[in-house]
Design a protein around this motif. Structure first.
Motif, mmCIF file in Angstrom:
data_model
loop_
_atom_site.group_PDB
_atom_site.id
_atom_site.type_symbol
_atom_site.label_atom_id
_atom_site.label_comp_id
_atom_site.label_asym_id
_atom_site.label_seq_id
_atom_site.Cartn_x
_atom_site.Cartn_y
_atom_site.Cartn_z
ATOM 1 N N CYS A 148 -30.544 2.399 -18.935
ATOM 2 C CA CYS A 148 -30.313 1.732 -17.499
ATOM 3 C C CYS A 148 -29.020 1.216 -17.858
ATOM 4 O O CYS A 148 -28.456 0.580 -18.638
ATOM 5 C CB CYS A 148 -31.294 0.292 -17.598
ATOM 6 S SG CYS A 148 -32.817 0.652 -16.789
ATOM 7 N N ASP A 149 -28.054 1.674 -16.907
ATOM 8 C CA ASP A 149 -26.608 1.505 -16.805
ATOM 9 C C ASP A 149 -26.332 0.164 -16.056
ATOM 10 O O ASP A 149 -27.195 -0.461 -15.379
ATOM 11 C CB ASP A 149 -25.553 2.887 -16.283
ATOM 12 C CG ASP A 149 -25.975 3.062 -14.935
ATOM 13 O OD1 ASP A 149 -26.487 2.387 -14.286
ATOM 14 O OD2 ASP A 149 -25.876 4.287 -14.605
ATOM 15 N N LYS A 151 -25.051 -0.299 -13.130
ATOM 16 C CA LYS A 151 -25.529 -0.385 -11.675
ATOM 17 C C LYS A 151 -27.017 -1.031 -11.413
ATOM 18 O O LYS A 151 -27.101 -1.703 -10.263
ATOM 19 C CB LYS A 151 -25.791 1.060 -11.106
ATOM 20 C CG LYS A 151 -24.266 1.854 -11.151
ATOM 21 C CD LYS A 151 -24.263 3.132 -10.340
ATOM 22 C CE LYS A 151 -25.382 4.065 -10.988
ATOM 23 N NZ LYS A 151 -24.605 4.641 -12.428
ATOM 24 N N LEU A 154 -26.255 -4.783 -11.551
ATOM 25 C CA LEU A 154 -25.486 -5.229 -10.313
ATOM 26 C C LEU A 154 -26.446 -5.241 -9.198
ATOM 27 O O LEU A 154 -26.478 -6.246 -8.302
ATOM 28 C CB LEU A 154 -24.620 -4.161 -10.309
ATOM 29 C CG LEU A 154 -23.220 -4.243 -11.111
ATOM 30 C CD1 LEU A 154 -22.352 -3.088 -10.914
ATOM 31 C CD2 LEU A 154 -22.380 -5.234 -10.052
ATOM 32 N N TYR A 155 -27.308 -4.220 -8.969
ATOM 33 C CA TYR A 155 -28.048 -4.169 -7.669
ATOM 34 C C TYR A 155 -29.114 -5.330 -7.666
ATOM 35 O O TYR A 155 -29.291 -5.806 -6.563
ATOM 36 C CB TYR A 155 -28.682 -2.756 -7.619
ATOM 37 C CG TYR A 155 -29.800 -2.678 -6.767
ATOM 38 C CD1 TYR A 155 -29.691 -2.690 -5.363
ATOM 39 C CD2 TYR A 155 -31.060 -2.405 -7.137
ATOM 40 C CE1 TYR A 155 -30.734 -2.562 -4.313
ATOM 41 C CE2 TYR A 155 -32.137 -2.276 -6.217
ATOM 42 C CZ TYR A 155 -31.954 -2.342 -4.779
ATOM 43 O OH TYR A 155 -32.954 -2.199 -4.075
ATOM 44 N N ALA A 189 -24.107 -2.932 -19.240
ATOM 45 C CA ALA A 189 -25.307 -3.658 -18.549
ATOM 46 C C ALA A 189 -25.715 -4.844 -19.057
ATOM 47 O O ALA A 189 -25.780 -5.974 -18.160
ATOM 48 C CB ALA A 189 -26.362 -2.510 -18.366
ATOM 49 N N TYR A 192 -22.833 -7.540 -18.371
ATOM 50 C CA TYR A 192 -22.917 -7.938 -16.814
ATOM 51 C C TYR A 192 -24.078 -8.900 -16.936
ATOM 52 O O TYR A 192 -24.161 -10.086 -16.359
ATOM 53 C CB TYR A 192 -22.940 -6.829 -15.768
ATOM 54 C CG TYR A 192 -23.206 -7.465 -14.562
ATOM 55 C CD1 TYR A 192 -22.054 -7.724 -14.048
ATOM 56 C CD2 TYR A 192 -24.487 -7.551 -13.912
ATOM 57 C CE1 TYR A 192 -22.079 -8.399 -12.481
ATOM 58 C CE2 TYR A 192 -24.428 -7.988 -12.654
ATOM 59 C CZ TYR A 192 -23.091 -8.482 -11.834
ATOM 60 O OH TYR A 192 -23.315 -8.826 -10.900
#
Length: 278
Positions: A148-149, A151, A154-155, A189, A192
């Motif tokens: 899982c990166d 993105k 973030l989403y 990930a 963040y």
């Protein structure tokens, strides 16, 4: 054979990594094998190593030897692969995650529509414990080697913020948002998620409290680990929303429906009870 320190193995992601006897020993120890059995498997694998051997080939060799020794060892050893087998859809994984939360003291509801300020969001699991509500998003990958990166968090964080903007009353406002995956998170990930306050749960993260650790502690294994069931039987059970092994303790009639003999049922239930630490 080249020295063990020089052997490079091919991981499921396609990347090369140095073969580690320590990691192999650790994984065998975790599944319950004793020192004698561990030494036997490690020596056998070490004798068959060659440059560029796949981790899958090493796994298959160890799994076959464990299965021959004791089925429950093989079932525990298969855990990571078994979770991938919950696919191809993500729903069985969502149910499995909700079961882990339920056994950890949460009240859980799946597939909820939650209003945001801008749009309505479909949330995989809403869990409540001690009047604290958490929203849980599950990201399942059926393909080994995929991570899982950044993105993904973030989403999901943006969706969570939209829901918080809509929730005016403190008693109805969710306090946390979790992202749960059966693979691993990339470094970005994790960074963040930590920065914005998301709780990230993966195969081996947080350290000593990842999915594998929680499953072992709770004795809560998916039915796909069972070495005594065929793939067809496992798919039948998944299609009936039977995901954790423990569920068969109360719903053994599913095995009757599959035409499993009484003798084989007894062996299956013995394995399930061993896995569940009952």
């Amino acid at each position: 054979m080249e020295s063990q320190q020089e052997i490079k193995v091919i991981k499921s992601s396609g990347k090369r990594a140095k073969f580690s006897l320590t990691k192999l020993r650790s994984s065998l120890k975790r599944c319950g094998a004793d020192d004698h059995m561990i030494d036997k498997i490690v020596n056998s694998v070490r004798d068959e190593l060659y440059q560029g051997i796949s981790t899958k080939e090493i796994y298959n060799r160890a799994y076959a030897m464990l299965k021959k020794e004791k089925h429950v060892y093989a079932s525990k050893y298969k855990l990571k692969k078994a979770i991938y087998e919950l696919g191809p859809t993500g729903f069985p994984f969502e149910k499995f995650v909700s079961t882990i939360l339920n056994y950890s003291g949460y009240k859980v509801v799946l597939d909820q529509q939650v209003e945001g300020k801008c749009v309505t969001h479909e949330i995989d699991v809403v869990a409540t414990k001690n009047e604290k509500q958490i929203l849980v998003e599950c990201k399942f990958h059926s393909e080994e080697g995929r991570n899982c990166d950044v993105k993904i968090p973030l989403y999901i964080h943006s969706r969570f913020q939209d829901i918080l903007l809509q929730s005016t009353a403190e008693e109805t406002k969710p306090q946390e948002c979790w992202v749960v995956t059966n693979t691993r998170f990339t470094k970005d990930a994790l960074q963040y998620g930590s920065c914005v306050g998301l709780y990230l749960l993966s195969w081996d993260y947080p350290i000593n409290d990842g999915l594998k650790d929680r499953i072992d502690r709770l004795g809560l294994y998916p039915i796909t680990v069972l070495s005594l069931l065929s793939n067809r039987e496992k798919q039948f059970l998944l299609s009936r929303n039977v995901v954790p092994c423990r569920q068969l303790i109360g719903d053994q009639f599913y095995l009757d429906h599959l035409g499993v003999s009484q003798e084989r049922q007894e062996k299956i239930m013995t394995e399930i009870n061993l896995l569940a630490n009952l």
